[in-house]
Every structure is written in C-alpha cells, then in structure tokens.
Design a protein around this motif. Structure first.
Motif, PDB file in Angstrom:
ATOM      1  N   LEU A   1      12.443 -25.869  -7.909  1.00  0.00           N
ATOM      2  CA  LEU A   1      11.645 -24.984  -8.221  1.00  0.00           C
ATOM      3  C   LEU A   1      10.569 -25.119  -8.593  1.00  0.00           C
ATOM      4  CD1 LEU A   1      14.337 -23.333 -10.514  1.00  0.00           C
ATOM      5  CD2 LEU A   1      13.666 -22.225  -8.776  1.00  0.00           C
ATOM      6  N   ILE A   2      10.224 -26.116  -8.340  1.00  0.00           N
ATOM      7  CA  ILE A   2       8.491 -26.335  -9.134  1.00  0.00           C
ATOM      8  C   ILE A   2       8.076 -26.878  -7.710  1.00  0.00           C
ATOM      9  CG2 ILE A   2       6.475 -28.733  -9.859  1.00  0.00           C
ATOM     10  CD1 ILE A   2       8.971 -29.229 -11.696  1.00  0.00           C
ATOM     11  N   TYR A   3       8.008 -27.698  -6.508  1.00  0.00           N
ATOM     12  CA  TYR A   3       7.065 -27.927  -5.901  1.00  0.00           C
ATOM     13  C   TYR A   3       8.129 -26.679  -4.165  1.00  0.00           C
ATOM     14  CZ  TYR A   3       6.304 -31.524  -8.124  1.00  0.00           C
ATOM     15  OH  TYR A   3       5.436 -32.007  -8.519  1.00  0.00           O
ATOM     16  N   SER A   4       9.004 -25.806  -4.466  1.00  0.00           N
ATOM     17  CA  SER A   4       9.409 -25.530  -3.041  1.00  0.00           C
ATOM     18  C   SER A   4       8.483 -24.279  -2.381  1.00  0.00           C
ATOM     19  CB  SER A   4      10.786 -25.322  -2.943  1.00  0.00           C
ATOM     20  OG  SER A   4      11.593 -24.453  -1.881  1.00  0.00           O
ATOM     21  N   ASP A   5       8.467 -23.806  -1.647  1.00  0.00           N
ATOM     22  CA  ASP A   5       7.893 -22.935  -1.114  1.00  0.00           C
ATOM     23  C   ASP A   5       8.416 -21.747  -0.477  1.00  0.00           C
ATOM     24  OD1 ASP A   5       5.556 -24.564  -0.583  1.00  0.00           O
ATOM     25  OD2 ASP A   5       5.236 -25.234   0.766  1.00  0.00           O
ATOM     26  N   TYR A   6       9.787 -22.283  -0.737  1.00  0.00           N
ATOM     27  CA  TYR A   6      10.984 -20.718  -0.487  1.00  0.00           C
ATOM     28  C   TYR A   6      11.400 -20.894  -1.911  1.00  0.00           C
ATOM     29  CZ  TYR A   6       9.213 -22.425   3.901  1.00  0.00           C
ATOM     30  OH  TYR A   6       8.559 -22.542   4.970  1.00  0.00           O
ATOM     31  N   ASN A   7      11.769 -20.004  -2.216  1.00  0.00           N
ATOM     32  CA  ASN A   7      12.534 -19.502  -3.713  1.00  0.00           C
ATOM     33  C   ASN A   7      13.203 -18.154  -3.823  1.00  0.00           C
ATOM     34  OD1 ASN A   7      11.146 -21.920  -4.601  1.00  0.00           O
ATOM     35  ND2 ASN A   7       9.215 -20.489  -5.685  1.00  0.00           N
ATOM     36  N   GLU A   8      13.791 -17.971  -2.707  1.00  0.00           N
ATOM     37  CA  GLU A   8      14.648 -16.878  -1.953  1.00  0.00           C
ATOM     38  C   GLU A   8      16.162 -17.222  -3.045  1.00  0.00           C
ATOM     39  OE1 GLU A   8      12.517 -17.636  -0.298  1.00  0.00           O
ATOM     40  OE2 GLU A   8      11.184 -15.855  -0.306  1.00  0.00           O
ATOM     41  N   ILE A   9      16.794 -16.148  -3.364  1.00  0.00           N
ATOM     42  CA  ILE A   9      18.082 -16.700  -3.922  1.00  0.00           C
ATOM     43  C   ILE A   9      19.114 -17.133  -2.378  1.00  0.00           C
ATOM     44  CG2 ILE A   9      20.408 -15.920  -4.649  1.00  0.00           C
ATOM     45  CD1 ILE A   9      18.019 -16.550  -7.168  1.00  0.00           C
ATOM     46  N   GLY A  10      19.075 -15.978  -1.618  1.00  0.00           N
ATOM     47  CA  GLY A  10      19.220 -16.764  -0.966  1.00  0.00           C
ATOM     48  C   GLY A  10      19.834 -18.255  -0.010  1.00  0.00           C
ATOM     49  N   ILE A  11      18.228 -18.298  -0.347  1.00  0.00           N
ATOM     50  CA  ILE A  11      17.517 -19.974   0.391  1.00  0.00           C
ATOM     51  C   ILE A  11      18.186 -21.014  -0.143  1.00  0.00           C
ATOM     52  CG2 ILE A  11      15.650 -21.634   1.225  1.00  0.00           C
ATOM     53  CD1 ILE A  11      14.420 -18.765   2.316  1.00  0.00           C
ATOM     54  N   ILE A  12      17.843 -20.871  -1.903  1.00  0.00           N
ATOM     55  CA  ILE A  12      18.249 -21.493  -3.015  1.00  0.00           C
ATOM     56  C   ILE A  12      19.815 -22.211  -2.632  1.00  0.00           C
ATOM     57  CG2 ILE A  12      18.738 -21.968  -5.076  1.00  0.00           C
ATOM     58  CD1 ILE A  12      15.542 -20.309  -5.605  1.00  0.00           C
ATOM     59  N   PHE A  13      20.169 -21.623  -2.103  1.00  0.00           N
ATOM     60  CA  PHE A  13      21.672 -21.648  -3.025  1.00  0.00           C
ATOM     61  C   PHE A  13      22.393 -21.942  -1.113  1.00  0.00           C
ATOM     62  CE2 PHE A  13      20.937 -19.448  -6.378  1.00  0.00           C
ATOM     63  CZ  PHE A  13      21.317 -20.519  -7.610  1.00  0.00           C
ATOM     64  N   SER A  14      21.311 -21.988  -0.648  1.00  0.00           N
ATOM     65  CA  SER A  14      22.433 -22.880   0.887  1.00  0.00           C
ATOM     66  C   SER A  14      22.520 -24.143   0.554  1.00  0.00           C
ATOM     67  CB  SER A  14      21.125 -22.325   2.198  1.00  0.00           C
ATOM     68  OG  SER A  14      20.101 -21.556   2.404  1.00  0.00           O
ATOM     69  N   ASP A  15      23.190 -24.431   1.900  1.00  0.00           N
ATOM     70  CA  ASP A  15      23.134 -26.095   1.999  1.00  0.00           C
ATOM     71  C   ASP A  15      23.937 -26.841   1.216  1.00  0.00           C
ATOM     72  OD1 ASP A  15      21.674 -25.345   4.439  1.00  0.00           O
ATOM     73  OD2 ASP A  15      20.555 -26.901   4.563  1.00  0.00           O
ATOM     74  N   LEU A  16      24.475 -26.249  -0.164  1.00  0.00           N
ATOM     75  CA  LEU A  16      24.914 -26.402  -1.346  1.00  0.00           C
ATOM     76  C   LEU A  16      26.298 -27.755  -0.688  1.00  0.00           C
ATOM     77  CD1 LEU A  16      24.996 -24.058  -3.648  1.00  0.00           C
ATOM     78  CD2 LEU A  16      23.341 -26.089  -3.883  1.00  0.00           C
ATOM     79  N   ASP A  17      26.546 -27.641   0.661  1.00  0.00           N
ATOM     80  CA  ASP A  17      28.142 -28.177   1.338  1.00  0.00           C
ATOM     81  C   ASP A  17      27.109 -29.617   0.826  1.00  0.00           C
ATOM     82  OD1 ASP A  17      26.102 -27.475   2.789  1.00  0.00           O
ATOM     83  OD2 ASP A  17      27.561 -27.707   4.580  1.00  0.00           O
TER      84      ASP A  17
END
Length: 284
Positions: A133-149
């Motif tokens: 949340l501090i450093y990411s260039d992408y903060n869309e919900i769909g992107i944030i919670f992808s690859d949680l596997d």
C-alpha cells in the motif's frame, strides 16, 4: 484441539530458548520491510530497491513469501527443541501418565506446527499489505488480492518443513542431531540431483536435461517444498530487460504447481504418521 494447544503453549511459554528464537524469527520477518530502505548512490547511478517494483502488487506476494521462507530455520529450531525437551525433561512420560494418549500427544505437536505456520502466514500478509500500500504502483482491489495463492504455498511449505523437523526430533531425540539429520537429507537430495544430471549428460539441451531430472526429483521432500514457491527475481521487468539485451529469453512458469502441493501434502501426512508410529512402538 484447544486443550492440546493449551498444553503445548504452556510448555513453550516456560522455555526461554523457544521464546528467544520465536522473537528473532518474527523480528526477521518484519525486517523484510528494511529492504525498502536499500539505496545505491554511485556517482550518476542512483538505485532505490523499492523503486525496482519488488513491492508492487501482486508481485509482492511472490517476493515476500519467497524471502520469508528462507527464515523458517529459526522456527525449525523451536520445533525440534520442543520435541527434544519432551525427552530431556521427561514431560512426555508425565503427559502420558496424566492421561494423554500418544495419538493426542502427536496431534498436539502437529497443531502447534499448524499454528506457527498460520501465524507466520498472517504476519507475512500484514507486512506485505502495508509495504504494498505504501510502495506499489498498482492499488486496484483486483490487483491487490490476486496471486494470494503464494500465501497458501508459503503456509503449506512451513507445515511440511516443520513436520519434517518434528519427525526427526522424535526419531533422534536431540535437537542438534535432528537439525543435522535434516541437513544431511538436504545434501543427499543434492547428490541425487547431481547423479541424475550426470546420467542425462548425453542430452545437449540443458533445459531438457533439467526437465528430465525434475521428473524424478520433484517427489523428494525438500525439492517439492522448494518447488512450491519458485525464485521471483527473474520475474522482475528489469531482469527480463537485461536478459533480452544479452540475447536471452526467460521462459519460466511462476505459478504454484499443483503437483508440488500434492507431494508436500503427502509427505506431511507421512511425517506425522511415522512420528506417531515411532512413538507408539517406542518404550518410554
């Protein structure tokens, strides 16, 4: 389950070494955040590691779980010493006298393993979320919670690794020798890999040779655990650009392999089952 966990954490709470190792482990997990502060300033070359994209969603889940998994050795020491102390302080025998069955005893250790793995996973999730949340260039919900596997793979990797340590702790009864036995097994897997590479020396393509060796080594415990989370560095755009500039193309899958999940799960079952069989047959 709660009763068994209460017994185990009562023992751990009164073990100074376990407390210290646990604090060191979670302190080191937190120190992943310090990577963001790494900067190189050499003349006209200025490089800030956080700007390289390692904390971008969803890449951060891959990077942080891979880095955090390296630190699992500290909790391994807690697991094996926990088992060794049962023999040293005669608490195992006392628990059985007090009415705890051998099956319940093994389950109490396995539940502790699961709790350690779950707390570690939650800890990495929280640290990664804050950094992202501090450093990411992408903060869309769909992107944030992808690859949680990758978090699930991290959890399974810890459970398998700690179960392996629990098995050796019961088999050998001494924490230092148990850790040493795991190191020896890791070396054995390396030797097996080298022997297989040598046996396929007639294959000119190194990629094909690695693939042939992987057909066999993917079923070994340490290799399967390692395959759960592949290295994340070649996934970075900067690394791919350097490879392309050098005339190389990186064609690699970074997905969680279902076969690795199955193999690690099966090994975990056998480690716990063999631990129970050892304890059941052993004269205490």
């Amino acid at each position: 389950m709660l009763r068994l966990l209460t017994i185990e954490f009562h023992k751990l709470r009164h073990n100074k070494a376990s407390r210290v190792l646990s604090i060191i482990y979670f302190g080191l997990l937190t120190s992943i955040a310090l990577i963001a502060a790494i900067k190189f300033d050499i003349g006209v070359i200025q490089f800030h590691l956080a700007d390289a994209g390692i904390f971008n969603f969803p890449y951060i889940w891959h990077f942080n779980t891979y880095m955090a998994a390296i630190l699992k050795f500290f909790l391994l020491l807690v697991i094996v010493s926990m088992m060794a102390n049962e023999y040293s302080y005669k608490t195992l025998k006392q628990n059985l006298i007090d009415g705890l069955s051998k099956k319940e005893f093994i389950l109490s250790k396995f539940y502790t393993v699961i709790v350690f793995a779950a707390v570690s996973t939650i800890f990495v999730f929280v640290v990664s979320m804050i950094l992202g949340l501090i450093y990411s260039d992408y903060n869309e919900i769909g992107i944030i919670f992808s690859d949680l596997d990758y978090l699930f793979a991290f959890f399974l990797k810890l459970v398998g690794f700690f179960s392996f340590g629990l098995f050796f702790g019961i088999l050998i009864k001494r924490s230092a020798f148990a850790v040493g036995a795991m190191l020896v097994w890791w070396i054995i897997e390396g030797i097996i890999w080298l022997l297989l590479m040598y046996s396929y020396r007639d294959i000119s393509s190194s990629t094909e040779r690695f693939s042939q060796v992987e057909v066999f080594t993917q079923f070994l415990p340490f290799t399967a655990m390692g395959n759960l989370i592949t290295e994340p560095f070649t996934r970075l755009g900067a690394v791919k650009s350097l490879a392309n500039a050098a005339g190389e193309t990186i064609n690699k899958s970074y997905d969680i392999d279902i076969m690795s999940i199955i193999v690690v799960s099966v090994w975990t079952f056998f480690f716990i089952y063999w631990s129970y069989i050892l304890l059941k047959k052993r004269d205490l």
